[in-house]
Design an enzyme around this catalytic site. Structure first.
Site, PDB file in Angstrom:
ATOM      1  N   ALA A 175       1.837   3.959  -2.071  1.00  0.00           N
ATOM      2  CA  ALA A 175       1.699   5.353  -2.495  1.00  0.00           C
ATOM      3  C   ALA A 175       1.392   6.247  -1.282  1.00  0.00           C
ATOM      4  O   ALA A 175       0.749   5.791  -0.326  1.00  0.00           O
ATOM      5  CB  ALA A 175       0.592   5.470  -3.538  1.00  0.00           C
ATOM      6  N   PRO A 176       1.866   7.501  -1.323  1.00  0.00           N
ATOM      7  CA  PRO A 176       2.545   8.212  -2.425  1.00  0.00           C
ATOM      8  C   PRO A 176       4.037   7.978  -2.530  1.00  0.00           C
ATOM      9  O   PRO A 176       4.675   8.510  -3.418  1.00  0.00           O
ATOM     10  CB  PRO A 176       2.238   9.672  -2.124  1.00  0.00           C
ATOM     11  CG  PRO A 176       2.158   9.718  -0.635  1.00  0.00           C
ATOM     12  CD  PRO A 176       1.534   8.418  -0.209  1.00  0.00           C
ATOM     13  N   GLY A 177       4.636   7.197  -1.613  1.00  0.00           N
ATOM     14  CA  GLY A 177       5.998   6.772  -1.833  1.00  0.00           C
ATOM     15  C   GLY A 177       7.049   7.301  -0.883  1.00  0.00           C
ATOM     16  O   GLY A 177       8.234   7.029  -1.086  1.00  0.00           O
ATOM     17  N   GLY A 178       6.681   8.032   0.140  1.00  0.00           N
ATOM     18  CA  GLY A 178       7.684   8.542   1.076  1.00  0.00           C
ATOM     19  C   GLY A 178       8.459   7.428   1.754  1.00  0.00           C
ATOM     20  O   GLY A 178       9.694   7.491   1.883  1.00  0.00           O
ATOM     21  N   LYS A 179       7.747   6.390   2.179  1.00  0.00           N
ATOM     22  CA  LYS A 179       8.415   5.276   2.859  1.00  0.00           C
ATOM     23  C   LYS A 179       9.212   4.438   1.862  1.00  0.00           C
ATOM     24  O   LYS A 179      10.298   3.935   2.184  1.00  0.00           O
ATOM     25  CB  LYS A 179       7.382   4.438   3.606  1.00  0.00           C
ATOM     26  CG  LYS A 179       6.683   5.206   4.726  1.00  0.00           C
ATOM     27  CD  LYS A 179       5.588   4.384   5.376  1.00  0.00           C
ATOM     28  CE  LYS A 179       4.894   5.187   6.468  1.00  0.00           C
ATOM     29  NZ  LYS A 179       4.191   6.381   5.938  1.00  0.00           N
ATOM     30  N   CYS A 188      -1.782   5.622  10.197  1.00  0.00           N
ATOM     31  CA  CYS A 188      -1.815   7.042  10.590  1.00  0.00           C
ATOM     32  C   CYS A 188      -3.159   7.330  11.260  1.00  0.00           C
ATOM     33  O   CYS A 188      -3.921   8.179  10.816  1.00  0.00           O
ATOM     34  CB  CYS A 188      -1.580   7.950   9.382  1.00  0.00           C
ATOM     35  SG  CYS A 188      -2.708   7.692   7.995  1.00  0.00           S
ATOM     36  N   ASP A 197       1.956  -0.069   5.685  1.00  0.00           N
ATOM     37  CA  ASP A 197       1.297   1.155   6.151  1.00  0.00           C
ATOM     38  C   ASP A 197      -0.140   1.044   5.655  1.00  0.00           C
ATOM     39  O   ASP A 197      -0.474   1.450   4.547  1.00  0.00           O
ATOM     40  CB  ASP A 197       2.004   2.374   5.577  1.00  0.00           C
ATOM     41  CG  ASP A 197       1.447   3.678   6.123  1.00  0.00           C
ATOM     42  OD1 ASP A 197       0.537   3.635   6.969  1.00  0.00           O
ATOM     43  OD2 ASP A 197       1.903   4.742   5.692  1.00  0.00           O
ATOM     44  N   ASP A 228      -3.440  -5.702  -5.961  1.00  0.00           N
ATOM     45  CA  ASP A 228      -4.082  -5.707  -4.650  1.00  0.00           C
ATOM     46  C   ASP A 228      -3.267  -6.628  -3.755  1.00  0.00           C
ATOM     47  O   ASP A 228      -3.025  -7.792  -4.103  1.00  0.00           O
ATOM     48  CB  ASP A 228      -5.520  -6.216  -4.773  1.00  0.00           C
ATOM     49  CG  ASP A 228      -6.322  -6.046  -3.493  1.00  0.00           C
ATOM     50  OD1 ASP A 228      -5.745  -6.246  -2.400  1.00  0.00           O
ATOM     51  OD2 ASP A 228      -7.514  -5.730  -3.573  1.00  0.00           O
ATOM     52  N   CYS A 277       0.862  -1.187   0.000  1.00  0.00           N
ATOM     53  CA  CYS A 277       0.000   0.000   0.000  1.00  0.00           C
ATOM     54  C   CYS A 277       0.902   1.241   0.000  1.00  0.00           C
ATOM     55  O   CYS A 277       0.803   2.129   0.853  1.00  0.00           O
ATOM     56  CB  CYS A 277      -0.947   0.005   1.187  1.00  0.00           C
ATOM     57  SG  CYS A 277      -1.864  -1.536   1.421  1.00  0.00           S
TER      58      CYS A 277
END
Length: 409
Positions: free
Chosen positions: A232-236, A346, A293, A277, A230
């Protein structure tokens, strides 16, 4: 007074969120083309109304004999926010609200808007001092769920969040930024990220200080095979790739996966991108580590997304929990024996936290306070990560996150 594109756009945004139950981000993306400055101002005005709507309504209610239609209420909220929260001159706040009423087809109510807002201009500040704003601005079910931290969290939600970035290289923070104890770079609220030195060159990416912690606690080693589920958006994903891991980022939404690819390309980082998925995907080989996440209620991000309390309902938490349990079971099957998994959300909701961690084949491995030297207070007695917006209050707070580490037996 002539029409104001900022207030017209703010009216459109509030209508989309409060009447049509669209996210503020989706509504913002759907706005017609307009000057970037006006677009940004409209977003901040709408966000201020969403953030403080309970307080605003408490000021307005005694000034009207009956509840106005919803569109009129939005105009009054915009005018009141200008007067009480943004400190606009009274003549400007009242005049632009009356003009807005006429522009959006509410001319029969222009006199009401004028009369009510003149009273707010005269007495609103005094009334504001008598109100318990944190309580008024928080839905009762959320307040109850946050326990003893509720007031501290709600007070933090009243303020716009600062801009946090993760730096992909070592060195001093760019001008205007402050390095936080956990390594993130912080700029004042309202900073435009495009103006931050090094952002365009890919040296930094936007990521709340709390959001950067799960990947840090996963502690990827160079050459390890790591899955970011899961993603996106890709920071991790960027954090894991910058640490030298061989990263596979899995995301089912094509648009979000494209955004992830663009973010990685800007930062000059590489990862294998898989559109799938997580529940249906079988990796070609097992992973040394997995970061999940999971989709959640997002109540930990209310400072940045003040539409969340207006859109979420208690039943949404139940649905999120069911999905999280399925995702955890799928993630567990992707690990090599002895492989480690970080589960993160989060969310501030206890149902989405430790209650989700009974997973066959996985054993909890508590975090130690020494693993987070810049924020040891975020490690609970049970060895979980728990942050909330009231932490680091003197530094501007942080998002609410929960994370746990598990190892495959």
């Amino acid at each position: 007074m002539a029409g104001d594109p900022t207030r017209e756009a703010a009216f459109t945004l509030l209508t989309a969120v409060l009447e049509h139950r669209r996210t503020l981000e989706d509504a913002l993306n759907a706005l017609p083309s307009m000057e970037p400055r006006d677009r940004s101002a409209a977003h901040r005005l709408a966000a201020a109304v969403l953030r403080r709507s309970g307080t605003i309504d408490a000021v307005l209610e005694p000034l009207m004999r009956k509840a106005p239609p919803d569109p009129v209420r939005q105009v009054l909220r915009i005018g009141t926010a200008g007067l009480l929260l943004l400190d606009l001159p009274p003549h400007a706040a009242v005049g632009t609200a009356v003009a807005l009423a006429r522009t959006v087809g509410l001319t029969p109510f222009a006199g009401l808007v004028n009369a009510v807002l003149r009273k707010v201009a005269a007495d609103g500040k005094d009334v504001l001092e008598t109100l318990d704003s944190p309580r008024l601005d928080t839905p009762s079910w959320l307040w109850a769920s946050w326990g003893t931290n509720a007031r501290e969290i709600a007070e933090a939600h009243q303020h716009e969040a600062p801009l946090d970035l993760t730096i992909g290289v070592t060195g001093e923070p760019p001008d205007g930024g402050v390095r936080l104890p956990t390594g993130s770079i912080r700029y004042p609220a309202g900073t435009h990220v495009a103006n931050v030195p090094g952002f365009a060159e890919g040296r930094l990416w936007v990521q709340d200080a709390a959001a950067a912690l799960p990947a840090s606690l996963l502690a990827p080693r160079p050459g390890e095979r790591v899955a970011d589920l899961c993603a996106a958006p890709g920071g991790k994903t960027a954090q894991l790739a910058a640490a030298g891991a061989h990263v596979t980022a899995v995301e089912r939404d094509e648009t979000r996966l494209t955004r992830l690819a663009e973010n990685l390309a800007r930062c000059g980082l590489n990862a294998e991108l898989v559109r799938a998925d997580v529940l249906d995907w079988t990796p070609p080989a097992l992973f040394d580590a997995v970061l999940l996440d999971a989709p959640c209620s997002a109540t930990g991000t209310i400072r940045r997304h003040p539409d969340v309390p207006h859109l979420k309902r208690p039943r949404d938490i139940k649905l999120s929990c069911e999905a999280q349990s399925r995702l955890l079971a799928a993630a567990a099957r992707m690990l090599t024996p002895g492989g480690r998994l970080i589960y993160a959300v989060c969310s501030l909701q206890p149902e989405e936290a430790a209650a989700r961690l009974s997973v066959p084949g996985l054993v909890l491995q508590p975090f130690q306070s020494g693993e987070l030297p810049g924020l040891p207070e975020a490690i609970t007695a049970n060895g979980f990560l728990r942050t909330h917006p009231g932490m680091w209050r003197e530094r501007g707070g942080m998002d609410g996150f929960f994370a746990a580490r598990m190892v495959r037996a």
